[in-house]
Design an enzyme around this catalytic site. Structure first.
Site, PDB file in Angstrom:
ATOM      1  N   CYS A  17      -2.604  -6.458  -3.794  1.00 16.27           N
ATOM      2  CA  CYS A  17      -3.735  -7.213  -3.243  1.00 16.27           C
ATOM      3  C   CYS A  17      -4.865  -7.347  -4.251  1.00 16.27           C
ATOM      4  CB  CYS A  17      -4.260  -6.547  -1.979  1.00 16.27           C
ATOM      5  SG  CYS A  17      -3.073  -6.619  -0.648  1.00 16.27           S
ATOM      6  N   CYS A  68      -9.246 -10.575 -19.887  1.00 16.59           N
ATOM      7  CA  CYS A  68      -8.880 -10.969 -18.509  1.00 16.59           C
ATOM      8  C   CYS A  68      -9.569  -9.968 -17.580  1.00 16.59           C
ATOM      9  CB  CYS A  68      -7.365 -10.984 -18.334  1.00 16.59           C
ATOM     10  SG  CYS A  68      -6.620  -9.353 -18.509  1.00 16.59           S
TER      11      CYS A  68
HETATM   12  N1  ATP Z   1       2.294   7.388  -1.704  1.00 14.16           N
HETATM   13  C1  ATP Z   1       1.186   7.175  -0.989  1.00 14.16           C
HETATM   14  N2  ATP Z   1       0.620   8.190  -0.312  1.00 14.16           N
HETATM   15  C2  ATP Z   1      -0.500   8.004   0.429  1.00 14.16           C
HETATM   16  N3  ATP Z   1      -1.133   6.827   0.521  1.00 14.16           N
HETATM   17  C3  ATP Z   1      -0.613   5.778  -0.141  1.00 14.16           C
HETATM   18  C4  ATP Z   1       0.560   5.887  -0.931  1.00 14.16           C
HETATM   19  N4  ATP Z   1       0.815   4.692  -1.487  1.00 14.16           N
HETATM   20  C5  ATP Z   1      -0.156   3.856  -1.059  1.00 14.16           C
HETATM   21  N5  ATP Z   1      -1.016   4.495  -0.258  1.00 14.16           N
HETATM   22  C6  ATP Z   1      -2.220   3.944   0.401  1.00 14.16           C
HETATM   23  O1  ATP Z   1      -1.842   2.801   1.123  1.00 14.16           O
HETATM   24  C7  ATP Z   1      -2.978   1.963   1.278  1.00 14.16           C
HETATM   25  C8  ATP Z   1      -2.546   0.534   1.079  1.00 14.16           C
HETATM   26  O2  ATP Z   1      -3.547  -0.285   1.583  1.00 14.16           O
HETATM   27  P1  ATP Z   1      -4.233  -1.488   0.804  1.00 14.16           P
HETATM   28  O3  ATP Z   1      -3.316  -2.077  -0.196  1.00 14.16           O
HETATM   29  O4  ATP Z   1      -4.815  -2.361   1.840  1.00 14.16           O
HETATM   30  O5  ATP Z   1      -5.452  -0.692   0.105  1.00 14.16           O
HETATM   31  P2  ATP Z   1      -5.995  -0.574  -1.376  1.00 14.16           P
HETATM   32  O6  ATP Z   1      -4.907  -0.068  -2.278  1.00 14.16           O
HETATM   33  O7  ATP Z   1      -7.235   0.224  -1.268  1.00 14.16           O
HETATM   34  O8  ATP Z   1      -6.372  -2.056  -1.735  1.00 14.16           O
HETATM   35  P3  ATP Z   1      -6.823  -2.714  -3.112  1.00 14.16           P
HETATM   36  O9  ATP Z   1      -5.521  -3.009  -3.802  1.00 14.16           O
HETATM   37  O10 ATP Z   1      -7.558  -3.928  -2.677  1.00 14.16           O
HETATM   38  O11 ATP Z   1      -7.664  -1.710  -3.844  1.00 14.16           O
HETATM   39  C9  ATP Z   1      -4.010   2.397   0.260  1.00 14.16           C
HETATM   40  O12 ATP Z   1      -5.120   2.955   0.914  1.00 14.16           O
HETATM   41  C10 ATP Z   1      -3.275   3.439  -0.594  1.00 14.16           C
HETATM   42  O13 ATP Z   1      -4.110   4.483  -1.029  1.00 14.16           O
END
Ligand code: ATP
Length: 455
Positions: free
Chosen positions: A234, A407
């Site tokens: 995202c 970038c």
């Molecule tokens: N292995 C994992 N263990 C725990 N949480 C996880 C793991 N992999 C991904 N996540 C969590 O899953 C969520 C995915 O949600 P989302 O992509 O909407 O959030 P984000 O990563 O904060 O977004 P952005 O990419 O905009 O920063 C995140 O909060 C991320 O920390």
């Protein structure tokens, strides 16, 4: 009081309050951590009847004949593990708590950031910097204090996944990376739990239920991980918050139907949502593979593995950092700033898409999106050729102009350097030395100019 004295007094007051706030935040973090120690492990006890308060609270769903008191009691004794408290996990957990699911486990290793708030609706401004798992749990408790919310402010890893998954009846994968998807899948297969999985990017989303009642698992559908360079998140691709909201709600619906024993709708099929086109469609998925490595007749996945190695990517790095260039072909933002200050003739080439340049840019940069360079767009190359000739030092024939490519994060700039090098070798561009700026404009914002926007 004279104007400057008043400013000084206000500044002192602000500093004092900031100190108080920071100490308060530390106390909150400690209190939240202490809460995490009390992780329940026992299964929820069976429940024979609903209380008067519960009847009132859930009255609108209780009168649905398909659910009724029996279904509500099943929800009250069900437990759901939500992996990821982000764009999908927040709306999902919110509806599970509102509907009266007995216990919700919330796993996330990350902290709340301002750029999360447009879609991660359980977190608020005041909790920026706090663990998402705690922020989500606190929000859910405010919504429904009868629901047991268990935050795990940690990454789900091969070391912890199986134990955690076994404590819950249903698992919802709301993560955002491929290694975690394989990890959650394999843990669910090994623990015998159904997995409700969704994803969302830009204006599109997908949802399915894996490993339910003889249906396929994630590995049946995707036996091999995709090439790393084809995966977008995202942060790179963007997403509209309401799209993750729609998918998270649909995930909640599937979880609730499984928990209430109404049966899910998307086991063995994939729901596709196109928010721009405004339509849903579903496609049939392949059946369970007898030779599936996880759920097949002779599984080879008998234990959780190193999923980052298997997928060739990280499960916890927010920004995927490619290493396409040698250190000699790269400059740090600090070195680039020095060069800029010294007035050395050069060209800064910004290769981000126009939509990102509209958000913020360095005024002296020439803008040609990477896509145009990739397809050797004639207009773009002409513009670049002219800019190089204009800035060339002196009149010396064949002198190379230093070109710096930038970038957002320093991945696309490396790809652009490779293209410019190839064009120079093919004599399609005048002589130039080309390097990329490590970390891109986000490193510029973090290290050089704090007024430069981060996005
Ligand atoms: N292995 C994992 N263990 C725990 N949480 C996880 C793991 N992999 C991904 N996540 C969590 O899953 C969520 C995915 O949600 P989302 O992509 O909407 O959030 P984000 O990563 O904060 O977004 P952005 O990419 O905009 O920063 C995140 O909060 C991320 O920390």
């Amino acid at each position: 009081m004279a104007a400057s004295e008043e400013v000084l007094a206000l500044k002192a007051e602000v500093a004092l309050r900031e100190k108080e706030l920071s100490s308060l935040k530390q106390k909150l973090a400690a209190a939240l951590l202490a809460e995490q120690e009390s992780v329940p492990v026992s299964p929820l006890p069976p429940k024979a009847a609903l209380s008067r308060e519960e009847i009132l609270r859930y009255s609108r769903q209780l009168v649905l004949p398909e659910l009724g008191v029996r279904g509500q009691l099943r929800l009250a004794t069900a437990s759901v593990l939500v992996v990821g408290c982000g764009g999908l996990g927040c709306p999902l957990a919110q509806y599970l708590a509102a509907a009266g699911v007995g216990r919700i486990g919330l796993v996330d290793y990350d902290v709340v950031e301002m750029s999360n708030l447009a879609r991660q609706v359980l977190h608020g401004e005041a909790l920026a910097g706090q663990a998402k798992a705690f922020s989500a749990a606190a929000s859910l408790r405010r919504l429904n204090s009868a629901v047991e919310c268990v935050p795990y402010a940690q990454a789900l890893t091969p070391a912890t996944a199986l134990d955690l998954v076994r404590r819950y009846d249903v698992v919802a994968d709301c993560s955002d990376n491929v290694p975690t998807r394989y990890l959650v899948n394999d843990a669910c297969v090994l623990a015998g739990r159904p997995l409700v999985s969704a994803s969302a990017l830009r204006f599109e989303g997908q949802l399915t239920v894996y490993h339910y009642d003889g249906g396929p698992c994630y590995r049946c559908v995707f036996p091999q991980p995709p090439p790393v360079e084809t995966v977008t998140n995202c942060a790179d691709g963007g997403v509209l918050g309401v799209v993750t909201g729609v998918l998270g709600c649909l995930q909640a619906l599937e979880v609730l139907k499984i928990a209430a024993r109404l049966g899910p709708s998307y086991s063995g099929s994939l729901l596709l949502f196109d928010a721009l086109g405004g339509y849903f469609r579903s496609i049939q998925l392949r059946k369970r593979r007898p030779d599936c490595a996880a759920c097949g007749e002779q599984p080879t996945v008998t234990d959780l593995q190193d999923y980052e190695a298997f997928c060739g990517s990280s499960a916890t790095d927010k920004c995927r950092s490619l290493q396409l260039l040698s250190p000699k072909e790269r400059v740090s933002v600090t070195d680039y700033q020095r060069l800029l200050d010294s007035g050395t003739p050069h060209l800064l080439l910004d290769v981000r898409p126009q939509v990102e340049v509209d958000i913020c840019h360095l005024p002296h940069a020439l803008h040609i999106p990477l896509k145009h360079l990739e397809r050797r767009d004639a207009k773009g190359l002409k513009l670049l050729g002219e800019a190089i000739r204009e800035r060339k030092p002196g009149t010396q024939e064949g002198a190379a102009l230093p070109v710096y490519v930038i970038c957002k994060l320093g991945n696309d700039s490396q790809k652009a350097v490779k293209i410019l090098q190839a064009l120079t070798e093919a004599h399609e561009l005048d002589a130039l030395t080309v390097q990329d700026v490590v970390g891109g404009l986000m490193a510029w914002a973090a290290k050089i100019d704090e007024t430069f926007p981060q996005y």
